[in-house]
Design an enzyme around this catalytic site. Structure first.
Site, mmCIF file in Angstrom:
data_model
loop_
_atom_site.group_PDB
_atom_site.id
_atom_site.type_symbol
_atom_site.label_atom_id
_atom_site.label_comp_id
_atom_site.label_asym_id
_atom_site.label_seq_id
_atom_site.Cartn_x
_atom_site.Cartn_y
_atom_site.Cartn_z
ATOM 1 N N ASP A 173 -3.478 4.017 -2.251
ATOM 2 C CA ASP A 173 -4.611 4.206 -1.353
ATOM 3 C C ASP A 173 -5.220 5.604 -1.500
ATOM 4 O O ASP A 173 -4.499 6.608 -1.431
ATOM 5 C CB ASP A 173 -4.156 4.003 0.103
ATOM 6 N N ASP A 206 0.832 -1.194 0.000
ATOM 7 C CA ASP A 206 0.000 0.000 0.000
ATOM 8 C C ASP A 206 0.867 1.245 0.000
ATOM 9 O O ASP A 206 1.858 1.323 0.747
ATOM 10 C CB ASP A 206 -0.881 0.032 1.257
ATOM 11 N N HIS A 218 -10.295 -5.218 3.143
ATOM 12 C CA HIS A 218 -10.241 -4.799 4.540
ATOM 13 C C HIS A 218 -11.242 -3.693 4.865
ATOM 14 O O HIS A 218 -11.462 -3.394 6.043
ATOM 15 C CB HIS A 218 -8.831 -4.311 4.865
ATOM 16 N N ASP A 219 -11.846 -3.084 3.867
ATOM 17 C CA ASP A 219 -12.807 -1.994 4.069
ATOM 18 C C ASP A 219 -14.252 -2.436 3.855
ATOM 19 O O ASP A 219 -15.157 -1.608 3.887
ATOM 20 C CB ASP A 219 -12.511 -0.835 3.104
ATOM 21 N N GLU A 240 -6.630 2.733 -6.351
ATOM 22 C CA GLU A 240 -7.805 2.501 -5.506
ATOM 23 C C GLU A 240 -8.827 3.584 -5.824
ATOM 24 O O GLU A 240 -8.562 4.769 -5.676
ATOM 25 C CB GLU A 240 -7.478 2.556 -4.019
#
Length: 559
Positions: free
Chosen positions: A213, A111, A334-335, A267
């Site tokens: 990100d 990331d 993860h979100d 992203e």
């Protein structure tokens, strides 16, 4: 058949790239495996499980942030971009992890979190110390004597206010996320040079790319014009793809990306298909893969989504990217909540089947599939009922906001049970021992109680488990280039229960049938299946061609 043999005849007709043919496995390090029993996953824990990761057949690991951080947002608030967070280990541990992955022919993507830093980063400490400090313009400041700044929405702030007053210099600083995540000022060329140097630091170590990100938010109109009421309901339209964003990315590409054979993932992909193409089309010389959210965001629709909605979204994106650009395909991260809880059916009777069906979908669509750690086991949402069990800053600050404004706390908690990011962040379920084999200490977040029946050790021994099916599906994709590059064509488009499509490449054709419901369904494919070969299915008993059982998935080879 060896991979090279299977695809040899296609090399002249396809723009082949390793990152297009990859299967990406996302690891949330805090929850993967704890090596020192402090309750927090770490790099040595991941190293201890490298053979497991290799056994999955995946070719890329995407590692969530491991940089030094006060951990306000689980590592997405970085205080030192060239150092490892203490609880995760040391740089020597990272070097060992990278070598271990490369020794197993697995690439590593990290990331890159540079829309914002931590407020404990030295840049911000200097920036807030005085208005004349050389680092002042590394961040967005608004002097209080000009009055209150133009309102901006914050995703994580208790008051949803993205401007935080700082008395030290009588100014406000901008933070799209939490107050401890001040936004970097990309309009300052010194910031962009710093980011270039950070990327070179990690790429020179040998990593294989970055997932950028919140990157569509980095460019801002620093006049901060007034946005219309309700703009936060369509936030990407106002926050995404700001002025000069493409200039900044082209500059990064020229200075850094073009000098390495790497994978760069955006992203978010703006608000339109055109935005996405402008980020990743090869002739743009920017990034090389769009990670758009329309597919996962569909589950947020009031009243839920229908399969027809899902088909429309994925077909629209595939059609638009048929000849140009490249997409990521994913249903969890993860979100977001757990894949099987969000898109499938996590009840005991259907969890296994629906998890396999969703795996079939991800591995047979065009684009690079991303698979979140634990979904290969069919791990489910934990669904906390007590706010004290949550650890996510978004959930906790959202709760405070509801309480402070007299909102409906019960409704908020019901929403959290289903939507909270913590659902996907519970510890990986390795075995049926205490704490699912994740740690012998106290886990940083509770383990899902169903680990005694859903865990890697048991599934590894079961040829019909979700884990075994995942491995087979990855293998099928690897040896059939038609599943990577082949033309996608929707079949029986108006069927409300079955998602059916073909994939075709160089005379080879496959048919994928997926029942997205808990009831029997039929499909009108218009395709003669009498001579078709079943390549994989998620039931152990024979199929009935156009009649599909609950959550049944079948992949046929047509010729």
């Amino acid at each position: 058949m060896a991979f090279a043999q299977a695809v040899q005849s296609h090399t002249d007709t396809i723009d082949r790239k390793w990152w297009k043919e990859a299967v990406v496995y996302q690891i949330y390090p805090r929850s993967f495996k704890d090596s020192n029993n402090d309750g927090i996953g770490d790099l040595k824990g991941i190293i201890s499980k490298l053979d497991y990761i290799k056994s999955l057949g995946v070719t890329v690991v995407w590692l969530n942030p491991i940089y030094s951080s006060p951990n306000d947002d689980n590592g997405y608030d970085i205080s030192n971009y060239r150092n490892i967070m203490d609880v995760f280990g040391t740089m020597a541990d990272f070097d060992a992890l990278l070598k271990g992955l490369h020794d197993r022919h697995i690439k590593l993507v990290m990331d890159l979190v540079v829309n914002h830093s931590s407020d404990e980063h030295e840049w911000f400490k200097q920036s807030r110390s005085s208005r004349t400090n050389p680092y002042r313009d590394y961040y967005h400041w608004w002097p209080a004597e000009k009055g209150k700044p133009t309102p901006r929405y914050s995703f994580f702030d208790i008051n949803s206010d993205a401007w935080k007053y700082d008395s030290l210099t009588n100014s406000y600083y901008l933070h799209y996320f939490s107050r401890k995540q001040p936004d970097l000022n990309w309009e300052n060329p010194k910031v962009r040079t710093e980011v270039d140097d950070i990327m070179k630091f990690w790429l020179d170590k040998g990593i294989d790319g970055f997932r950028m990100d919140a990157f569509q938010y980095v460019a801002k109109d620093t006049t901060f014009p007034v946005f219309p009421p309700g703009y936060e309901k369509n936030i990407n339209k106002y926050y995404g793809m700001g002025p000069h964003l493409h200039d900044y990315i082209k500059e990064m590409n020229t200075n850094v990306f073009s000098k390495y054979d790497i994978m760069t993932v955006a992203e978010g992909a703006g608000s339109t298909l055109e935005d996405a193409h402008n980020l990743v089309d090869a002739d743009r010389h920017e990034l090389n893969m769009a990670y758009h959210f329309e597919g996962v965001d569909i589950t947020n629709k009031p009243g839920g989504y229908t399969l027809l909605d899902l088909k429309q979204v994925y077909t629209k994106w595939d059609k638009d990217f048929e000849d140009k650009g490249w997409l990521a395909i994913f249903m969890a991260n993860h979100d977001n909540p757990r894949m099987v809880s969000n898109f499938g059916n996590d009840s005991p009777g259907f969890r296994d089947l629906s998890s396999k069906m969703l795996t079939t979908f991800l591995m047979t669509m065009r684009g690079t599939p991303y698979y979140y750690n634990g979904d290969e086991l069919g791990m489910t949402n934990i669904g906390f009922t007590d706010i004290k069990d949550y650890r996510d800053v978004a959930a906790l600050n959202g709760y405070k906001h509801v309480v402070n404004t007299g909102g409906d706390v019960q409704h908020y908690m019901q929403e959290l049970r289903v939507r909270s990011r913590d659902n996907s962040r519970t510890p990986f379920q390795w075995d049926s021992s205490e704490n699912a084999g994740f740690t012998m200490g106290t886990p940083w977040i509770k383990v899902n109680p169903n680990y005694t029946t859903i865990n890697a050790a048991d599934e590894d021994k079961d040829p019909n488990s979700c884990l075994s099916y995942f491995r087979k599906m990855v293998s099928l994709r690897k040896v059939n280039l038609v599943l990577v590059y082949g033309k996608y064509n929707l079949v029986d488009a108006d069927n409300p229960n079955v998602y059916a499509y073909t994939r075709e490449l160089d005379g080879k054709k496959m048919l994928v049938l997926l029942n997205f419901t808990a009831k029997d369904a039929t499909v009108t494919s218009g395709i003669d299946l009498s001579k078709a070969k079943v390549l994989i299915q998620n039931y152990t008993t024979p199929i009935n061609q156009n009649h599909l059982r609950p959550y049944e998935a079948i992949v046929y080879q047509m010729n």
